[in-house]
Structure formats: C-alpha cells, structure tokens
Design an enzyme around this catalytic site. Sequence first.
Site, PDB file in Angstrom:
ATOM      1  N   ASP A  13     -28.309  15.011  23.522  1.00  0.00           N
ATOM      2  CA  ASP A  13     -29.470  14.841  22.648  1.00  0.00           C
ATOM      3  C   ASP A  13     -29.263  15.544  21.313  1.00  0.00           C
ATOM      4  O   ASP A  13     -29.100  16.761  21.280  1.00  0.00           O
ATOM      5  CB  ASP A  13     -30.669  15.455  23.396  1.00  0.00           C
ATOM      6  N   ASP A  14     -29.233  14.788  20.232  1.00  0.00           N
ATOM      7  CA  ASP A  14     -29.156  15.379  18.882  1.00  0.00           C
ATOM      8  C   ASP A  14     -27.858  16.150  18.672  1.00  0.00           C
ATOM      9  O   ASP A  14     -27.882  17.299  18.212  1.00  0.00           O
ATOM     10  CB  ASP A  14     -30.337  16.339  18.627  1.00  0.00           C
ATOM     11  N   CYS A  51     -34.079   9.577  19.366  1.00  0.00           N
ATOM     12  CA  CYS A  51     -34.129   9.752  20.825  1.00  0.00           C
ATOM     13  C   CYS A  51     -34.607   8.517  21.586  1.00  0.00           C
ATOM     14  O   CYS A  51     -33.859   7.904  22.345  1.00  0.00           O
ATOM     15  CB  CYS A  51     -35.058  10.901  21.175  1.00  0.00           C
ATOM     16  N   ARG A  55     -32.457   5.558  23.724  1.00  0.00           N
ATOM     17  CA  ARG A  55     -32.552   5.492  25.193  1.00  0.00           C
ATOM     18  C   ARG A  55     -32.988   4.110  25.645  1.00  0.00           C
ATOM     19  O   ARG A  55     -32.476   3.561  26.624  1.00  0.00           O
ATOM     20  CB  ARG A  55     -33.530   6.565  25.690  1.00  0.00           C
ATOM     21  N   LYS A 108     -33.854  13.699  30.774  1.00  0.00           N
ATOM     22  CA  LYS A 108     -34.928  13.274  29.843  1.00  0.00           C
ATOM     23  C   LYS A 108     -35.108  11.766  29.833  1.00  0.00           C
ATOM     24  O   LYS A 108     -34.171  11.034  29.563  1.00  0.00           O
ATOM     25  CB  LYS A 108     -34.577  13.797  28.451  1.00  0.00           C
ATOM     26  N   HIS A 110     -38.218   9.770  28.207  1.00  0.00           N
ATOM     27  CA  HIS A 110     -38.638   9.546  26.816  1.00  0.00           C
ATOM     28  C   HIS A 110     -38.724   8.075  26.400  1.00  0.00           C
ATOM     29  O   HIS A 110     -38.482   7.741  25.241  1.00  0.00           O
ATOM     30  CB  HIS A 110     -37.695  10.294  25.847  1.00  0.00           C
ATOM     31  N   HIS A 199     -30.695  19.487  21.506  1.00  0.00           N
ATOM     32  CA  HIS A 199     -31.955  19.298  20.763  1.00  0.00           C
ATOM     33  C   HIS A 199     -32.638  20.666  20.601  1.00  0.00           C
ATOM     34  O   HIS A 199     -32.534  21.504  21.489  1.00  0.00           O
ATOM     35  CB  HIS A 199     -32.834  18.341  21.569  1.00  0.00           C
ATOM     36  N   ASP A 303     -27.305  10.631  21.791  1.00  0.00           N
ATOM     37  CA  ASP A 303     -28.343   9.637  21.466  1.00  0.00           C
ATOM     38  C   ASP A 303     -28.587   9.461  19.977  1.00  0.00           C
ATOM     39  O   ASP A 303     -29.141   8.455  19.550  1.00  0.00           O
ATOM     40  CB  ASP A 303     -29.655   9.955  22.196  1.00  0.00           C
ATOM     41  N   ASN A 304     -28.215  10.472  19.178  1.00  0.00           N
ATOM     42  CA  ASN A 304     -28.299  10.339  17.725  1.00  0.00           C
ATOM     43  C   ASN A 304     -27.474  11.457  17.104  1.00  0.00           C
ATOM     44  O   ASN A 304     -27.070  12.395  17.788  1.00  0.00           O
ATOM     45  CB  ASN A 304     -29.744  10.366  17.207  1.00  0.00           C
ATOM     46  N   LYS A 372     -29.675  12.457  12.040  1.00  0.00           N
ATOM     47  CA  LYS A 372     -30.699  11.817  12.874  1.00  0.00           C
ATOM     48  C   LYS A 372     -31.792  11.219  11.976  1.00  0.00           C
ATOM     49  O   LYS A 372     -32.203  11.875  11.013  1.00  0.00           O
ATOM     50  CB  LYS A 372     -31.308  12.888  13.784  1.00  0.00           C
TER      51      LYS A 372
HETATM   52 CA   LIG Z   1     -32.168  12.770  20.238  1.00  0.00          CA
END
Ligand SMILES: [Ca+2]
Length: 540
Positions: A13-14, A51, A55, A108, A110, A199, A303-304, A372
């Site tokens: 994540d991130d 995010c 996903r 996660k 989301h 993240h 994810d980003n 992001k």
């Molecule tokens: Ca993310």
Amino acid sequence: MRKRPNIVLILNDDMGYSDIGCYGGEVDTPNLDALAAGGLRFSQFYNTARCSPSRASLLTGLHPHQTGIGVLTYDMGPEGYAGNLSDDCVTIPEALRRGGYRSYMSGKWHVASSLVKPTDAWPLQRGFDEFFGTIIGAGSFYDPNTLTRGNQDASHEARADGWFYTDAISDQAADYVRRHAREHADQPFFLYMAYTAPHWPLHAHDEDIAKYRGRFDAGWDTLRRERLERLVASGLLRPDWPLSDRDPSQPPWTEAEQKAWLLRCMEVYAAQIDRMDQGIGRLLDALRETGCHDDTLVIFLADNGACAEDIPEGVTVDVLVEQLMIARSHTRDGRPVRFGNDPAIMPGAEDTYQSYGTAWANLSNTPFRLYKHWIHEGGIATPLILHWPRGIPERGGLRHTPSYLPDIMATLLDVVRIDYPTERDGRPVPPLEGHSLRPAFDADLAERPPMFWEHEGNAAVRIGRWKLVRRYPGPWELYDMERDRTELNDLAGRHPDRVADMAARYEAWAERCGVIPRERVLEMMRQQSGETAFWEKEDA
Ligand SMILES: [Ca+2]
C-alpha cells in the site's frame, strides 16, 4: 489431470517504484529479492494510482469505474460512483471457485462502502472462503478500525499483547496455507495478502526502525542518484533516461531543516516495508513446509506510487477519528494519540500519527515524477514480481512489456485454464479488460493493446511507445516512453495529430467504461460534504 497451481497475490500500500532492494532501494527485502531472483521482475507494470480503484481493478480485471469504485469508497449518490464493489462484476476468487479453488484473504479490503455492517460487497460475499483483515482503507497499525474476521467484528484481537497489523496479516496468511494443507489438500488455493504497509501513519517497531538509523543520512538528492544508478545497473531502467528534478516544492537536502525528524520519518517508512518482508518470509516458510513452494505462483506489487500527502499539524481528531474512522483518539492503554507531522514528535509509536511527506515520496518514486493520485509514472509505476518455479523457467529475468492491473485476472485465468465468466447470478458482466501476461513468462511481448487510466481527472493513454497523460485540470502532455520514461520532454506541441487521435481514443474509452467527468464529481462532492478530507484539499 495435475492439480492446478496455488496462487498467492501479495499487494502492498502506497509504496514507491524503487524502495525495495531488488528495485534499487535501501530497504532490506531479502524475501522479495529472493522471489525476484527465482522468477521475473517487470519494469513497466502499472497500477491505478489510488488504493480503492487499484484494488477494484486488480480483483475484477476491469477498470475501476466499471466496478463502482471510481474514486474511493464514499457513496456519491445516484449520479456518482457508488463507492461499493458492484454486483455486476466477477472477482478473482469467484472466477477461480469454478475451477475448484478455495480462497483466503488476509489484510485490507477497501472496496465496500459499508465499513461496519457486512454487505454483499464484503470479502465472504465476493468469493473468499475465509477473511481476516480491515474493511477500511487506513488506520493505526496497533489498533485499526474495522478489524474483521469473516463477517464479524474482531477488534478485540488487536488487544493481544504485542499485536501489530502487518504481523497479523502475515501470520494469518501463513496459517491459512498450513491449515489448507491439512484440511483441503485436494484443492488448489488462492491467497490474497493485502498489506497496509507502508501507508501512513508511520508506525513501526523500535528494533526495525533502529536498523535503518544512518541508512538515509546522505539525504534525498544523493539517494535519488544512487537509486537510479542501481536501477540502471540491474537492467530495469535504461541509462539514457535522466533523473527527474527534485520536486520543486522541496529544498535541497543540504538546506533542509529538522533533519533528525526527517530522517526518522524515512527510517520508520523503511521499517514498515522491512516488517512486511519479514512476514512474507514466514509465508514462504509455510509454502515450503507444506510442499507447495514450487507449484505456487506468487505475485507481488503495490497499489499505487509513493504518497506525498502531509498529515497537517492541527488536523482535527473529529475528522480522522469520527468522520473518516481512520484513526483512534487514544492508544490501547489510554494515552492520547498526537496527530500531525510535528517535528517535535518522533513518529513510530502507537501514540503518533504522521506521514513522511513529499521529499521522501520523491525519493521513493525515483527516478519518476509525481505521486499517488497522478497518472504520471510516479503515481502508477510499481514493482511486479512473479515467482513460480514449476511454471516460469527463467530465474532472475526481467520483462519490459508494459502491462497493468486488469492483466492480472487475465493472466491467472490463463495460467489455471478457467474461462472468464460471462455472467454473475444470471446477470451479464463486462468483458475482461486485461490481457494475459502468460506469454511474457517466456519472453517480452512484441506489442500489447492500448492501456487507459483515469483517477480524479488525471488520465492517460499508452499506445506502444507513446503516452498521453494529463494532470487535471491541465492540458494533455505527450511522451515517447522509449526515449523518455521519466516524462521530461513533452512532445504534445510537435505531434498535434497524435495528441488528437489519442485523446479521442481516451474519450471513447472513458465513455464506454463509465468515467464521470471530474467537473461533475467535484460538483457532487461540494453538494454532499461539509468537511473535506485533508488529502483532497489540494486537488481542485
Ligand atoms: Ca494505496
């Protein structure tokens, strides 16, 4: 017939393009590096810049707008994105179930607008046989909101001594693998591990943070140059692509103030990734112990791109805790959490809530521009590692084929030889948007179909070597990605016909996939919300 291979899909994540060891970074990631050494690394794999949309796209093989997840998981009303995974799309575990797979998820989710009450958009209702994790997009690593097991609240589990979300995700995943081997050995499994690291908030263990003391002391300017040198030396990037300039909003490292605090931020960020890699090691141990290691396809990606969002000093607890539910007001032992990037507070512990900021995100995305939210390379370029000893012959190979999230579903179905469903519960679903990367297991592909992105009005089209990209509300820019991967030389003025053609293709795609024009989304947000989340404030 031989049993189909197991699949482990690891998402984090991130995280920037060049943070992990095998992509030129300073963070110790021996387990990811080993997967890369035993399999393939892709140099031009792309996510969807944020995010929830990433996903949704990853899980369905569609574009986010086709799944109801255009921005995040907030319901915009009848005219806007639902912010909730649509009934009219098929998830990877739903598709795999038709081939006898049992599916597990740890981490996660989301992609559901309902955070507390189970709905049809929660994991068990979307093809997973077991789920442990969080429904919401962010939170404390020591005590996250919406911790759930199956369809039940599991917040009490975080009260256990020494509990930490990254470890819980890892250990749950390893436990699923072992239990599957005991109870369902005749079935293949799909495991989706969705880490929240790295993240914000910057939460990590002291022993992991201590390991990085001094690692970043050379500062972002020197470290960006060093990362690019390693990326070029590894063959991931070409030597004729220059480093983008330091983000113009940030000072040279030599002139930066509050260096002790700045270094601590990056050390905690590194420790978050390190802790994830340790957990991936335990997952790999479980695969070896159960005899699954060689016939499991393991995929790793982010994810980003790295996140430049600052958590402002003075951000209100009302917004973070009450409205957004992404923080706790107090630690588990009753101390108040201190919110915001205050250099007087060193991040890492449960009573802090900070982010590492623009300059370090700029390092994380070396050598690219932006972050992001944006569709420039810094927003969407991610490591992609594929590891499958029995199915991928090459060890330590590189692939430069451009590819993106919808391709994952297409690749998995191709690998396990299951057709993409045409309907779900009797209702038609959109055709798969991705294209299988299975031929790229052997060698780079000669070409691929066009790729399209949109997030918050930021948008891009990639056709062959050409990338048309827009930073909303700015004009289209055109880059030759074979000569200029770092997007420094805008050729839009020299190729007006190409710009017009690619822009027309973008508009046709946006119309077909249900992209809502940004102006309308902003208008709906203005009508709906009182307070705007801090990460949306600079956007308009
Ligand atoms: Ca993310």
